[in-house]
Design a protein around this motif. Structure first.
Motif, PDB file in Angstrom:
ATOM      1  N   GLN A  75       0.830  -1.209   0.000  1.00  0.00           N
ATOM      2  CA  GLN A  75       0.000   0.000   0.000  1.00  0.00           C
ATOM      3  C   GLN A  75       0.866   1.261   0.000  1.00  0.00           C
ATOM      4  OE1 GLN A  75      -3.684   0.082   0.154  1.00  0.00           O
ATOM      5  NE2 GLN A  75      -3.204  -1.946  -0.622  1.00  0.00           N
ATOM      6  N   LEU A  76       1.957   1.223   0.760  1.00  0.00           N
ATOM      7  CA  LEU A  76       2.875   2.374   0.793  1.00  0.00           C
ATOM      8  C   LEU A  76       3.532   2.565  -0.572  1.00  0.00           C
ATOM      9  CD1 LEU A  76       4.554   1.807   4.286  1.00  0.00           C
ATOM     10  CD2 LEU A  76       3.094   3.734   3.664  1.00  0.00           C
ATOM     11  N   ASN A  77       3.952   1.459  -1.182  1.00  0.00           N
ATOM     12  CA  ASN A  77       4.598   1.550  -2.491  1.00  0.00           C
ATOM     13  C   ASN A  77       3.642   2.132  -3.524  1.00  0.00           C
ATOM     14  OD1 ASN A  77       5.178  -0.076  -5.298  1.00  0.00           O
ATOM     15  ND2 ASN A  77       7.045   0.598  -4.289  1.00  0.00           N
ATOM     16  N   LYS A  78       2.405   1.635  -3.480  1.00  0.00           N
ATOM     17  CA  LYS A  78       1.386   2.111  -4.421  1.00  0.00           C
ATOM     18  C   LYS A  78       1.142   3.614  -4.248  1.00  0.00           C
ATOM     19  CE  LYS A  78      -3.468   1.259  -5.015  1.00  0.00           C
ATOM     20  NZ  LYS A  78      -4.555   0.556  -4.341  1.00  0.00           N
TER      21      LYS A  78
ATOM     22  N   GLY B 193       2.896  11.898  -8.986  1.00  0.00           N
ATOM     23  CA  GLY B 193       2.006  12.268  -7.876  1.00  0.00           C
ATOM     24  C   GLY B 193       2.127  11.287  -6.723  1.00  0.00           C
ATOM     25  N   THR B 194       1.758  11.737  -5.535  1.00  0.00           N
ATOM     26  CA  THR B 194       1.856  10.929  -4.322  1.00  0.00           C
ATOM     27  C   THR B 194       0.507  10.906  -3.634  1.00  0.00           C
ATOM     28  OG1 THR B 194       4.105  11.766  -4.087  1.00  0.00           O
ATOM     29  CG2 THR B 194       3.179  10.673  -2.174  1.00  0.00           C
ATOM     30  N   ASP B 195       0.130   9.755  -3.107  1.00  0.00           N
ATOM     31  CA  ASP B 195      -1.101   9.666  -2.328  1.00  0.00           C
ATOM     32  C   ASP B 195      -0.725   9.885  -0.859  1.00  0.00           C
ATOM     33  OD1 ASP B 195      -3.262   8.874  -0.853  1.00  0.00           O
ATOM     34  OD2 ASP B 195      -3.429   6.859  -1.692  1.00  0.00           O
ATOM     35  N   GLU B 196      -0.658  11.161  -0.482  1.00  0.00           N
ATOM     36  CA  GLU B 196      -0.182  11.514   0.866  1.00  0.00           C
ATOM     37  C   GLU B 196      -1.088  10.964   1.969  1.00  0.00           C
ATOM     38  OE1 GLU B 196       1.464  14.558  -1.922  1.00  0.00           O
ATOM     39  OE2 GLU B 196      -0.568  13.829  -1.527  1.00  0.00           O
ATOM     40  N   LYS B 197      -2.386  10.914   1.684  1.00  0.00           N
ATOM     41  CA  LYS B 197      -3.338  10.459   2.721  1.00  0.00           C
ATOM     42  C   LYS B 197      -3.038   9.029   3.178  1.00  0.00           C
ATOM     43  CE  LYS B 197      -7.375  13.377   1.770  1.00  0.00           C
ATOM     44  NZ  LYS B 197      -6.700  14.324   0.856  1.00  0.00           N
TER      45      LYS B 197
ATOM     46  N   ILE C  26      10.451   7.237   0.390  1.00  0.00           N
ATOM     47  CA  ILE C  26       9.770   8.380   1.027  1.00  0.00           C
ATOM     48  C   ILE C  26      10.577   9.648   0.753  1.00  0.00           C
ATOM     49  CG2 ILE C  26       9.188   9.466   3.253  1.00  0.00           C
ATOM     50  CD1 ILE C  26       8.516   6.635   4.302  1.00  0.00           C
ATOM     51  N   SER C  27      11.890   9.507   0.901  1.00  0.00           N
ATOM     52  CA  SER C  27      12.778  10.649   0.726  1.00  0.00           C
ATOM     53  C   SER C  27      12.690  11.247  -0.662  1.00  0.00           C
ATOM     54  CB  SER C  27      14.212  10.185   0.989  1.00  0.00           C
ATOM     55  OG  SER C  27      14.921  11.220   1.573  1.00  0.00           O
ATOM     56  N   SER C  28      12.628  10.387  -1.676  1.00  0.00           N
ATOM     57  CA  SER C  28      12.619  10.929  -3.037  1.00  0.00           C
ATOM     58  C   SER C  28      11.215  11.340  -3.482  1.00  0.00           C
ATOM     59  CB  SER C  28      13.223   9.923  -4.016  1.00  0.00           C
ATOM     60  OG  SER C  28      12.482   8.732  -3.982  1.00  0.00           O
TER      61      SER C  28
ATOM     62  N   ASP D 142       0.403  19.184   3.813  1.00  0.00           N
ATOM     63  CA  ASP D 142       0.531  17.778   4.214  1.00  0.00           C
ATOM     64  C   ASP D 142       1.113  17.639   5.613  1.00  0.00           C
ATOM     65  OD1 ASP D 142      -0.406  16.851   1.730  1.00  0.00           O
ATOM     66  OD2 ASP D 142       1.586  17.095   0.845  1.00  0.00           O
ATOM     67  N   PHE D 143       2.011  18.537   5.972  1.00  0.00           N
ATOM     68  CA  PHE D 143       2.627  18.477   7.310  1.00  0.00           C
ATOM     69  C   PHE D 143       1.555  18.701   8.385  1.00  0.00           C
ATOM     70  CE2 PHE D 143       5.344  20.679  10.658  1.00  0.00           C
ATOM     71  CZ  PHE D 143       5.842  19.491  11.174  1.00  0.00           C
ATOM     72  N   GLU D 144       0.692  19.671   8.135  1.00  0.00           N
ATOM     73  CA  GLU D 144      -0.422  19.913   9.065  1.00  0.00           C
ATOM     74  C   GLU D 144      -1.315  18.670   9.153  1.00  0.00           C
ATOM     75  OE1 GLU D 144      -4.595  22.475   9.360  1.00  0.00           O
ATOM     76  OE2 GLU D 144      -3.200  22.887   7.730  1.00  0.00           O
TER      77      GLU D 144
END
Length: 323
Positions: free
Chosen positions: A98-101, A107-111, A144-146, A235-237
């Motif tokens: 799920q994290l990889n996906k 784009g990133t699925d931050e949620k 995560i870093s990239s 996203d940080f908030e």
């Protein structure tokens, strides 16, 4: 030894009189030939714990000569396929996938990143990071870093390092000190010292944070979440607010996410599957109770009216009873 993926309020438990080789043969028969006997698949897989399903997976490979996951993918489709494949995946591997996906492609699925990293224990995150490396031959940290940046990245990396203290006993003096540090880093100064927020939110134990947030309220006269909303953004908030929600009430955090996944037009099946599968042996009973409290209807009835067919049947079996 008790599994770190099993809690006290799951809806799915070990099946008494379990026989993995009989189950594997019955599943092979249900999949073989023209058409699939979905009922048998659902009856067997939904009445076994994940640990038992892993034994079935091994037996299936021995009798059928291929992975059960691949057989299910070849035989089912759509939401039911995704859900069934999730059910035969070990929990740490499922989280890793799920994290990889959530980071793959543009784009990133931050949620999803936030949901998983904020709600898992340090021990669980450790296992997820190992599974991630095994499956993708890359480190979770590097991905995560990239894929993220700024304070959001810093906080995610700290969570991914699984250094959160897991002790149950909070220290009152530390809570007072941390509350003061957070107050000085946010409300009291011009601009915000984000690093202090990251350190306290991502390293302290859950009981410790609970006490710190109480102290913060006494000190500043406002809730920590109101300060976060006033001081931070993006996203940080969202990440810090998710930590506050999990500290206050993890089952309610998931109940709200489930409600959102079924609200309005269309269903977010990926969130629905992820939460029901990953919490089915941990705290799904508690999530159901919170859902009823928050929305006045049962999670069971919400799933019932929002899904259909064998997919619905399987979700309802995971959900367990109607409250």
């Amino acid at each position: 030894m008790a599994s770190i993926w099993v809690g006290k309020s799951g809806t799915i438990q070990n099946h008494p009189g379990f026989n993995p080789s009989e189950d594997a043969k019955a599943i092979q028969k249900a999949i073989k030939g023209v058409g699939t006997d979905e009922k048998t698949l659902i009856d067997i897989l939904m009445a076994r714990s994940n640990d038992q399903r892993q034994q079935i997976v091994r037996e299936y490979k021995a009798v059928a000569g291929k992975e059960l996951k691949d057989a299910l993918k070849g035989d089912l489709s759509g939401n039911l396929e995704c859900l069934m494949v999730a059910l035969v995946t070990p929990p740490a591997v499922f989280d890793a996938e799920q994290l990889n996906k959530s980071m793959k492609g543009p784009g990133t699925d931050e949620k999803t990143l936030i949901e998983i990293l904020v709600s898992r224990t340090s021990k669980q995150i450790k296992e997820v990071a190992q599974a991630y490396h095994t499956v993708y031959k890359k480190s979770l940290r590097d991905d995560i870093s990239s894929d993220t940046s700024g304070d959001f990245r810093k906080a995610l990396l700290m969570l991914a390092d699984s250094k959160r203290n897991e002790s149950e006993k909070p220290n009152e003096q530390m809570a007072k000190t941390d509350a003061q540090v957070l107050y000085n880093a946010g409300e009291k100064r011009w601009g915000t010292d984000e690093d202090k927020f990251i350190e306290i939110f991502c390293l302290r134990s859950i009981p410790q944070l609970k006490l710190t947030f109480d102290e913060y309220r006494k000190l500043s006269g406002k809730k920590i979440e109101d300060s976060i909303k006033g001081e931070l953004s993006g996203d940080f908030e969202d990440l810090l607010l998710a930590i506050v929600k999990c500290v206050n009430n993890t089952p309610a955090f998931f109940a709200k996410k489930l409600n959102k996944s079924m609200k309005g037009a269309g269903t977010d099946e990926s969130t629905l599957n992820r939460i029901l599968v990953s919490r089915s042996e941990i705290d799904l009973l508690d999530i159901r109770a919170e859902y009823k409290k928050l929305y006045g209807c049962s999670l069971h009835s919400a799933i019932q009216s929002d899904t259909s067919g064998d997919y619905r049947t399987t979700l309802l079996r995971i959900c367990g009873g109607d409250d």
